[in-house]
Design a protein around this motif. Structure first.
Motif, PDB file in Angstrom:
ATOM      1  N   MET A 255       0.826  -1.194   0.000  1.00 12.74           N
ATOM      2  CA  MET A 255       0.000   0.000   0.000  1.00 12.74           C
ATOM      3  C   MET A 255       0.874   1.264   0.000  1.00 12.74           C
ATOM      4  N   TYR A 256       1.855   1.283   0.938  1.00 13.52           N
ATOM      5  CA  TYR A 256       2.683   2.484   1.013  1.00 13.52           C
ATOM      6  C   TYR A 256       3.593   2.604  -0.211  1.00 13.52           C
ATOM      7  N   GLN A 257       3.939   1.463  -0.841  1.00 16.39           N
ATOM      8  CA  GLN A 257       4.749   1.551  -2.056  1.00 16.39           C
ATOM      9  C   GLN A 257       3.975   2.200  -3.195  1.00 16.39           C
ATOM     10  N   LEU A 258       2.687   1.955  -3.263  1.00 19.28           N
ATOM     11  CA  LEU A 258       1.847   2.594  -4.283  1.00 19.28           C
ATOM     12  C   LEU A 258       1.796   4.101  -4.060  1.00 19.28           C
ATOM     13  N   ILE A 259       1.630   4.502  -2.809  1.00 17.59           N
ATOM     14  CA  ILE A 259       1.597   5.929  -2.478  1.00 17.59           C
ATOM     15  C   ILE A 259       2.945   6.571  -2.796  1.00 17.59           C
ATOM     16  N   LEU A 260       4.035   5.903  -2.426  1.00 23.34           N
ATOM     17  CA  LEU A 260       5.366   6.437  -2.708  1.00 23.34           C
ATOM     18  C   LEU A 260       5.621   6.542  -4.205  1.00 23.34           C
ATOM     19  N   ARG A 261       5.189   5.533  -4.953  1.00 21.63           N
ATOM     20  CA  ARG A 261       5.400   5.555  -6.399  1.00 21.63           C
ATOM     21  C   ARG A 261       4.626   6.704  -7.043  1.00 21.63           C
ATOM     22  N   LYS A 262       3.385   6.897  -6.620  1.00 16.66           N
ATOM     23  CA  LYS A 262       2.593   8.002  -7.175  1.00 16.66           C
ATOM     24  C   LYS A 262       3.185   9.351  -6.783  1.00 16.66           C
ATOM     25  N   THR A 263       3.644   9.448  -5.538  1.00 14.90           N
ATOM     26  CA  THR A 263       4.287  10.688  -5.084  1.00 14.90           C
ATOM     27  C   THR A 263       5.533  10.966  -5.906  1.00 14.90           C
ATOM     28  N   PHE A 264       6.326   9.925  -6.142  1.00 16.36           N
ATOM     29  CA  PHE A 264       7.537  10.079  -6.940  1.00 16.36           C
ATOM     30  C   PHE A 264       7.217  10.548  -8.353  1.00 16.36           C
ATOM     31  N   VAL A 265       6.268   9.897  -8.990  1.00 18.56           N
ATOM     32  CA  VAL A 265       5.953  10.229 -10.383  1.00 18.56           C
ATOM     33  C   VAL A 265       5.408  11.651 -10.504  1.00 18.56           C
ATOM     34  N   VAL A 266       4.508  12.021  -9.614  1.00 14.80           N
ATOM     35  CA  VAL A 266       3.907  13.365  -9.688  1.00 14.80           C
ATOM     36  C   VAL A 266       4.940  14.444  -9.407  1.00 14.80           C
ATOM     37  N   SER A 267       5.729  14.261  -8.347  1.00 19.78           N
ATOM     38  CA  SER A 267       6.707  15.295  -8.009  1.00 19.78           C
ATOM     39  C   SER A 267       7.819  15.375  -9.051  1.00 19.78           C
ATOM     40  N   LEU A 268       8.218  14.242  -9.620  1.00 18.24           N
ATOM     41  CA  LEU A 268       9.229  14.266 -10.672  1.00 18.24           C
ATOM     42  C   LEU A 268       8.691  14.949 -11.929  1.00 18.24           C
ATOM     43  N   ALA A 269       7.452  14.661 -12.280  1.00 13.34           N
ATOM     44  CA  ALA A 269       6.851  15.298 -13.460  1.00 13.34           C
ATOM     45  C   ALA A 269       6.748  16.814 -13.262  1.00 13.34           C
ATOM     46  N   LEU A 270       6.349  17.236 -12.063  1.00 15.79           N
ATOM     47  CA  LEU A 270       6.272  18.672 -11.786  1.00 15.79           C
ATOM     48  C   LEU A 270       7.652  19.321 -11.851  1.00 15.79           C
ATOM     49  N   ALA A 271       8.651  18.656 -11.290  1.00 15.60           N
ATOM     50  CA  ALA A 271      10.001  19.216 -11.302  1.00 15.60           C
ATOM     51  C   ALA A 271      10.551  19.302 -12.726  1.00 15.60           C
ATOM     52  N   LEU A 272      10.334  18.259 -13.523  1.00 21.13           N
ATOM     53  CA  LEU A 272      10.850  18.266 -14.894  1.00 21.13           C
ATOM     54  C   LEU A 272      10.138  19.285 -15.775  1.00 21.13           C
ATOM     55  N   CYS A 273       8.812  19.316 -15.696  1.00 24.92           N
ATOM     56  CA  CYS A 273       8.058  20.281 -16.505  1.00 24.92           C
ATOM     57  C   CYS A 273       8.355  21.712 -16.061  1.00 24.92           C
ATOM     58  N   GLY A 274       8.443  21.905 -14.756  1.00 23.06           N
ATOM     59  CA  GLY A 274       8.782  23.229 -14.241  1.00 23.06           C
ATOM     60  C   GLY A 274      10.184  23.648 -14.642  1.00 23.06           C
ATOM     61  N   GLY A 275      11.118  22.704 -14.669  1.00 25.82           N
ATOM     62  CA  GLY A 275      12.476  23.012 -15.098  1.00 25.82           C
ATOM     63  C   GLY A 275      12.532  23.418 -16.557  1.00 25.82           C
ATOM     64  N   ILE A 276      11.731  22.764 -17.379  1.00 22.43           N
ATOM     65  CA  ILE A 276      11.673  23.137 -18.799  1.00 22.43           C
ATOM     66  C   ILE A 276      11.112  24.547 -18.948  1.00 22.43           C
ATOM     67  N   VAL A 277      10.052  24.851 -18.218  1.00 22.46           N
ATOM     68  CA  VAL A 277       9.470  26.196 -18.266  1.00 22.46           C
ATOM     69  C   VAL A 277      10.482  27.223 -17.769  1.00 22.46           C
ATOM     70  N   PHE A 278      11.202  26.892 -16.698  1.00 21.88           N
ATOM     71  CA  PHE A 278      12.212  27.776 -16.133  1.00 21.88           C
ATOM     72  C   PHE A 278      13.270  28.132 -17.181  1.00 21.88           C
ATOM     73  N   VAL A 279      13.781  27.114 -17.865  1.00 21.72           N
ATOM     74  CA  VAL A 279      14.815  27.336 -18.872  1.00 21.72           C
ATOM     75  C   VAL A 279      14.265  28.111 -20.065  1.00 21.72           C
ATOM     76  N   LEU A 280      13.044  27.796 -20.482  1.00 16.46           N
ATOM     77  CA  LEU A 280      12.455  28.512 -21.623  1.00 16.46           C
ATOM     78  C   LEU A 280      12.206  29.981 -21.302  1.00 16.46           C
ATOM     79  N   LEU A 281      11.789  30.268 -20.069  1.00 16.28           N
ATOM     80  CA  LEU A 281      11.604  31.664 -19.676  1.00 16.28           C
ATOM     81  C   LEU A 281      12.926  32.417 -19.698  1.00 16.28           C
ATOM     82  N   GLN A 282      13.974  31.797 -19.216  1.00 15.48           N
ATOM     83  CA  GLN A 282      15.273  32.462 -19.237  1.00 15.48           C
ATOM     84  C   GLN A 282      15.814  32.598 -20.661  1.00 15.48           C
ATOM     85  N   LEU A 283      15.549  31.624 -21.502  1.00 10.33           N
ATOM     86  CA  LEU A 283      15.944  31.726 -22.904  1.00 10.33           C
ATOM     87  C   LEU A 283      15.207  32.872 -23.591  1.00 10.33           C
ATOM     88  N   ALA A 284      13.910  32.985 -23.325  1.00 11.81           N
ATOM     89  CA  ALA A 284      13.133  34.091 -23.890  1.00 11.81           C
ATOM     90  C   ALA A 284      13.651  35.427 -23.368  1.00 11.81           C
TER      91      ALA A 284
END
Length: 82
Positions: free
Chosen positions: A1-30
């Motif tokens: 049960m806790y592994q499912l929660i950890l896996r979902k937490t990992f995927v969501v937070s990693l996706a937010l960090a990666l997408c946010g990092g792309i936006v961060f770099v694109l804003l600075q490039l602009a």
């Protein structure tokens, strides 16, 4: 049960960090292309802090998924025969 929660937490937070990092770099490039100091320095406020928190949550969740709660196979086999 806790592994499912950890896996979902990992995927969501990693996706937010990666997408946010792309936006961060694109804003600075602009900002460099258009010569806007606001676009260069703007993301360095709360946005950068949120990205760092998301990346930290992802790394903690990955550590917990890999190292906590998993019983090594050799140890499990030795104890099952006793």
């Amino acid at each position: 049960m806790y592994q499912l929660i950890l896996r979902k937490t990992f995927v969501v937070s990693l996706a937010l960090a990666l997408c946010g990092g792309i936006v961060f770099v694109l804003l600075q490039l602009a900002g460099m292309i258009f010569g806007s100091a606001l676009l260069l320095t703007g993301p360095n406020t709360v946005f950068k802090t949120v990205l760092c928190i998301c990346a930290s949550i992802a790394s903690i969740a990955a550590y917990l998924l890999l190292h906590v709660g998993s019983t090594p196979v050799k140890y499990a086999q030795e104890n099952s025969s006793k």
